[in-house]
Write a protein that holds these residues in place. Structure first.
Motif, PDB file in Angstrom:
ATOM      1  N   CYS A  66       0.854  -1.200   0.000  1.00 49.51           N
ATOM      2  CA  CYS A  66       0.000   0.000   0.000  1.00 49.51           C
ATOM      3  C   CYS A  66       0.882   1.238   0.000  1.00 49.51           C
ATOM      4  O   CYS A  66       1.743   1.392   0.869  1.00 49.51           O
ATOM      5  CB  CYS A  66      -0.902   0.023   1.224  1.00 49.51           C
ATOM      6  SG  CYS A  66      -2.120  -1.283   1.173  1.00 49.51           S
TER       7      CYS A  66
ATOM      8  N   HIS B 231     -10.623   1.177   0.299  1.00 51.03           N
ATOM      9  CA  HIS B 231     -10.256  -0.243   0.337  1.00 51.03           C
ATOM     10  C   HIS B 231     -10.334  -0.907  -1.029  1.00 51.03           C
ATOM     11  O   HIS B 231      -9.513  -1.748  -1.366  1.00 51.03           O
ATOM     12  CB  HIS B 231     -11.139  -0.994   1.333  1.00 51.03           C
ATOM     13  CG  HIS B 231     -11.288  -0.291   2.635  1.00 51.03           C
ATOM     14  ND1 HIS B 231     -10.209   0.074   3.397  1.00 51.03           N
ATOM     15  CD2 HIS B 231     -12.394   0.150   3.305  1.00 51.03           C
ATOM     16  CE1 HIS B 231     -10.641   0.693   4.497  1.00 51.03           C
ATOM     17  NE2 HIS B 231     -11.952   0.757   4.459  1.00 51.03           N
TER      18      HIS B 231
ATOM     19  N   HIS C 204       1.541  -9.349   0.344  1.00 48.84           N
ATOM     20  CA  HIS C 204       0.893  -8.042   0.465  1.00 48.84           C
ATOM     21  C   HIS C 204       1.485  -7.381   1.692  1.00 48.84           C
ATOM     22  O   HIS C 204       1.545  -8.000   2.756  1.00 48.84           O
ATOM     23  CB  HIS C 204      -0.620  -8.219   0.604  1.00 48.84           C
ATOM     24  CG  HIS C 204      -1.391  -6.942   0.439  1.00 48.84           C
ATOM     25  ND1 HIS C 204      -1.057  -5.778   1.095  1.00 48.84           N
ATOM     26  CD2 HIS C 204      -2.462  -6.640  -0.332  1.00 48.84           C
ATOM     27  CE1 HIS C 204      -1.909  -4.819   0.738  1.00 48.84           C
ATOM     28  NE2 HIS C 204      -2.773  -5.308  -0.124  1.00 48.84           N
TER      29      HIS C 204
ATOM     30  N   HIS D 259      -6.753  -3.704   5.372  1.00 47.88           N
ATOM     31  CA  HIS D 259      -6.387  -5.002   4.784  1.00 47.88           C
ATOM     32  C   HIS D 259      -7.459  -6.067   5.017  1.00 47.88           C
ATOM     33  O   HIS D 259      -7.673  -6.935   4.175  1.00 47.88           O
ATOM     34  CB  HIS D 259      -5.019  -5.450   5.315  1.00 47.88           C
ATOM     35  CG  HIS D 259      -3.899  -4.600   4.781  1.00 47.88           C
ATOM     36  ND1 HIS D 259      -2.644  -4.604   5.294  1.00 47.88           N
ATOM     37  CD2 HIS D 259      -3.883  -3.713   3.743  1.00 47.88           C
ATOM     38  CE1 HIS D 259      -1.878  -3.753   4.605  1.00 47.88           C
ATOM     39  NE2 HIS D 259      -2.618  -3.198   3.676  1.00 47.88           N
TER      40      HIS D 259
ATOM     41  N   GLU E 189      -9.787  -5.398   2.300  1.00 45.40           N
ATOM     42  CA  GLU E 189      -9.238  -5.823   1.001  1.00 45.40           C
ATOM     43  C   GLU E 189      -9.472  -7.318   0.797  1.00 45.40           C
ATOM     44  O   GLU E 189      -9.878  -7.760  -0.275  1.00 45.40           O
ATOM     45  CB  GLU E 189      -7.724  -5.549   0.941  1.00 45.40           C
ATOM     46  CG  GLU E 189      -7.347  -4.124   0.618  1.00 45.40           C
ATOM     47  CD  GLU E 189      -5.855  -4.024   0.318  1.00 45.40           C
ATOM     48  OE1 GLU E 189      -5.325  -4.880  -0.422  1.00 45.40           O
ATOM     49  OE2 GLU E 189      -5.207  -3.099   0.832  1.00 45.40           O
TER      50      GLU E 189
ATOM     51  N   TRP F 232       1.066 -11.971   4.417  1.00 39.51           N
ATOM     52  CA  TRP F 232       0.773 -10.586   4.802  1.00 39.51           C
ATOM     53  C   TRP F 232       1.888 -10.098   5.719  1.00 39.51           C
ATOM     54  O   TRP F 232       2.075 -10.635   6.818  1.00 39.51           O
ATOM     55  CB  TRP F 232      -0.590 -10.505   5.485  1.00 39.51           C
ATOM     56  CG  TRP F 232      -1.699 -10.662   4.495  1.00 39.51           C
ATOM     57  CD1 TRP F 232      -2.179 -11.819   3.976  1.00 39.51           C
ATOM     58  CD2 TRP F 232      -2.426  -9.598   3.860  1.00 39.51           C
ATOM     59  NE1 TRP F 232      -3.172 -11.544   3.069  1.00 39.51           N
ATOM     60  CE2 TRP F 232      -3.349 -10.197   2.974  1.00 39.51           C
ATOM     61  CE3 TRP F 232      -2.405  -8.200   3.957  1.00 39.51           C
ATOM     62  CZ2 TRP F 232      -4.232  -9.449   2.188  1.00 39.51           C
ATOM     63  CZ3 TRP F 232      -3.283  -7.455   3.185  1.00 39.51           C
ATOM     64  CH2 TRP F 232      -4.186  -8.080   2.305  1.00 39.51           C
TER      65      TRP F 232
ATOM     66  N   HIS G 110       3.668  -6.950   7.710  1.00 43.07           N
ATOM     67  CA  HIS G 110       3.370  -5.611   8.245  1.00 43.07           C
ATOM     68  C   HIS G 110       4.543  -5.043   9.034  1.00 43.07           C
ATOM     69  O   HIS G 110       5.128  -5.743   9.861  1.00 43.07           O
ATOM     70  CB  HIS G 110       2.129  -5.680   9.143  1.00 43.07           C
ATOM     71  CG  HIS G 110       0.872  -5.930   8.367  1.00 43.07           C
ATOM     72  ND1 HIS G 110       0.279  -7.166   8.298  1.00 43.07           N
ATOM     73  CD2 HIS G 110       0.139  -5.103   7.575  1.00 43.07           C
ATOM     74  CE1 HIS G 110      -0.794  -7.088   7.512  1.00 43.07           C
ATOM     75  NE2 HIS G 110      -0.896  -5.853   7.051  1.00 43.07           N
TER      76      HIS G 110
END
Ligand SMILES: [Zn+2]
Length: 468
Positions: free
Chosen positions: A31, A214, A232, A243, A246, A261, A263
């Motif tokens: 993002c 989103h 992602h 998320h 999403e 995922w 982060h």
């Protein structure tokens, strides 16, 4: 060795295996910024962390496609455009986003962070990509139209809350319907918002309007990387709701979506959350100035904390990073200055250097443990200084540089070979210093400075660096 990444979705370290049957191609979606202001130090941390992931995957032999979006339609942008005035709000929005995106790109270039392979802008993907996707969700019964808006029906979404580890009951407590919204359930979120006067808007089957935040990421990531893709990423503050939503949108349209995922933790400034209202907002430009204009110092500061942990920006922490970086750079230049690297491809790499190389690689494979990887770079410097063999020192310096490059460090580093005359002068300077004839020593330093060379004295002896 296999890379393991902490996957927010499974809440554990997962071995990284790409979806590509050949095991080579990797797709990453991160993002990107909402472009309404100058980039700050938090943007730099997030962009750098995912650049390190990208570089390390490439180093391990993967072919990476890196996609990062630009959110260029948003309430914050509209508010900013309104503050700036003018008669045409749409043109003002464009001016704000173009200026801010340019500043963002320049900041990343300045830091030596690679630009993405694909950088879709939300405003360029509304029609038909986002409107088609929303139509599909409506057809599947995952969304509903109300008063010119379209909402996603959260209770119909199986597994909603899995990423952020929340139950619908947890979420119900914090959910509300804002004035002007037409939700059937406070948990639902907007896919499409009916146009307000003067604001940027697009034509759609539901009338003029604009997409929710989103939907843009689900649409652009799957469009560029396929219905299922590997990684992602984003800041931990995006886990919920961005998320989570999403994923719900993708699943609602029958798409498997991202496997891993990743982060990153957030950044504080002197122990406090960074915000304009607290007056502690640090731009990338200011941070670079605080690092003496050396982007690698900022990177070493970032690398010193694991990417999932919070990091605190402070003068003390920058100073520590600067000292650490200078020690590495001094070692590199000292090897180049004093020990002509003979072509030592055949030379056997000593065990202590191999050991540090292994430490570096296992640290990186362990969920990008950059604090440990940095310690291995420090270890290479120590091993190099400890050896009296110039070939070994050269190998240590070359390893430090090669491994550092996988972290995006040392990209601008150029070695400086001294001429025999310069070496002779440096020996004279040492002798003068020993005789405490500082006038003579200083004169030699001034002569070097006139040639664009800086002599620095370090605990390991002098080093000559090209002046920045
Ligand atoms: Zn996003």
């Amino acid at each position: 060795m296999t890379l393991r990444l902490h996957n927010t979705l499974t809440r554990r370290l997962d071995e990284f295996r790409p979806l590509d049957p050949g095991g080579k191609r990797v797709g990453i979606y991160v993002c990107g910024p909402t472009v309404y202001d100058v980039p700050h130090i938090g943007h730099a941390r997030s962009a750098y962390i995912f650049d390190v992931l990208r570089r390390y995957l490439a180093f391990k032999g993967f072919t990476v496609t890196f996609v990062r979006n630009v959110t260029d339609v948003d309430d914050k942008i509209i508010d900013k455009a309104r503050q700036e005035g003018g008669t045409d709000l749409k043109a003002a929005c464009r001016a704000v986003t173009e200026r801010s995106l340019k500043a963002y790109h320049e900041a990343l270039d300045r830091l030596g962070i690679q630009q993405p392979d694909v950088e879709p802008k939300a405003t360029e993907r509304v029609v038909p990509d986002m409107t088609d996707f929303i139509s599909k969700l409506l057809m599947q019964g995952a969304a509903y139209e109300a008063g010119g808006d379209v909402y996603f029906a959260v209770r119909k979404s199986e597994g909603y809350g899995r990423l952020s580890n929340r139950t619908l009951d947890d979420l119900q407590a914090g959910a509300r319907v804002e004035p002007g919204e037409h939700k059937q359930d406070p948990l639902d979120f907007a896919l499409w918002k009916a146009a307000k006067p003067e604001e940027p808007s697009w034509k759609s089957p539901w009338g003029l309007g604009r997409p929710g935040w989103h939907i843009e990421c689900t649409v652009m990531s799957t469009k560029e990387l396929g219905d299922a893709f590997d990684i992602h990423g984003g800041g931990v503050d995006l886990v919920f709701p961005h998320h989570e939503n999403e994923i719900a949108q993708a699943r609602g349209a029958g798409k498997p979506f991202a496997t891993y995922w990743v982060h990153n933790g957030l950044l504080t400034v002197n122990g406090e959350k960074m915000s304009k209202s607290l007056g502690n907002f640090v731009t990338v430009e200011e941070a670079l100035a605080a690092c003496g204009g050396e982007p690698d110092v900022l990177k070493v500061f970032f690398l010193g904390t694991h990417y999932r942990s919070p990091i605190d920006y402070s003068a003390t922490n920058l100073q520590a990073a600067s000292g650490r970086y200078r020690r590495m750079v001094h070692f590199f230049h000292r090897v180049m200055n004093t020990e002509l690297p003979t072509e030592s491809g055949e030379a056997v790499t000593p065990a202590d250097i191999l050991d540090q190389q292994d430490r570096f690689l296992s640290a990186m494979d362990d969920d990008l443990n950059t604090p440990k990887a940095l310690a291995a770079l420090d270890g290479l410097v120590t091993a190099g200084y400890a050896s009296s063999d110039s070939v070994h020192r050269f190998i240590a310096s070359r390893s430090m540089r090669t491994l550092g490059e996988t972290l995006g460090l040392f990209t601008g580093l150029k070695g400086w070979r001294l001429s025999p005359e310069q070496q002779q002068l440096l020996r004279k300077r040492e002798e003068a210093r020993q005789r405490r004839n500082f006038a003579e020593a200083d004169k030699i330093r001034t002569d070097f400075a006139a040639q664009g060379l800086l002599i620095e004295d370090t605990p390991e002896g002098w080093v000559v660096l090209p002046k920045r």
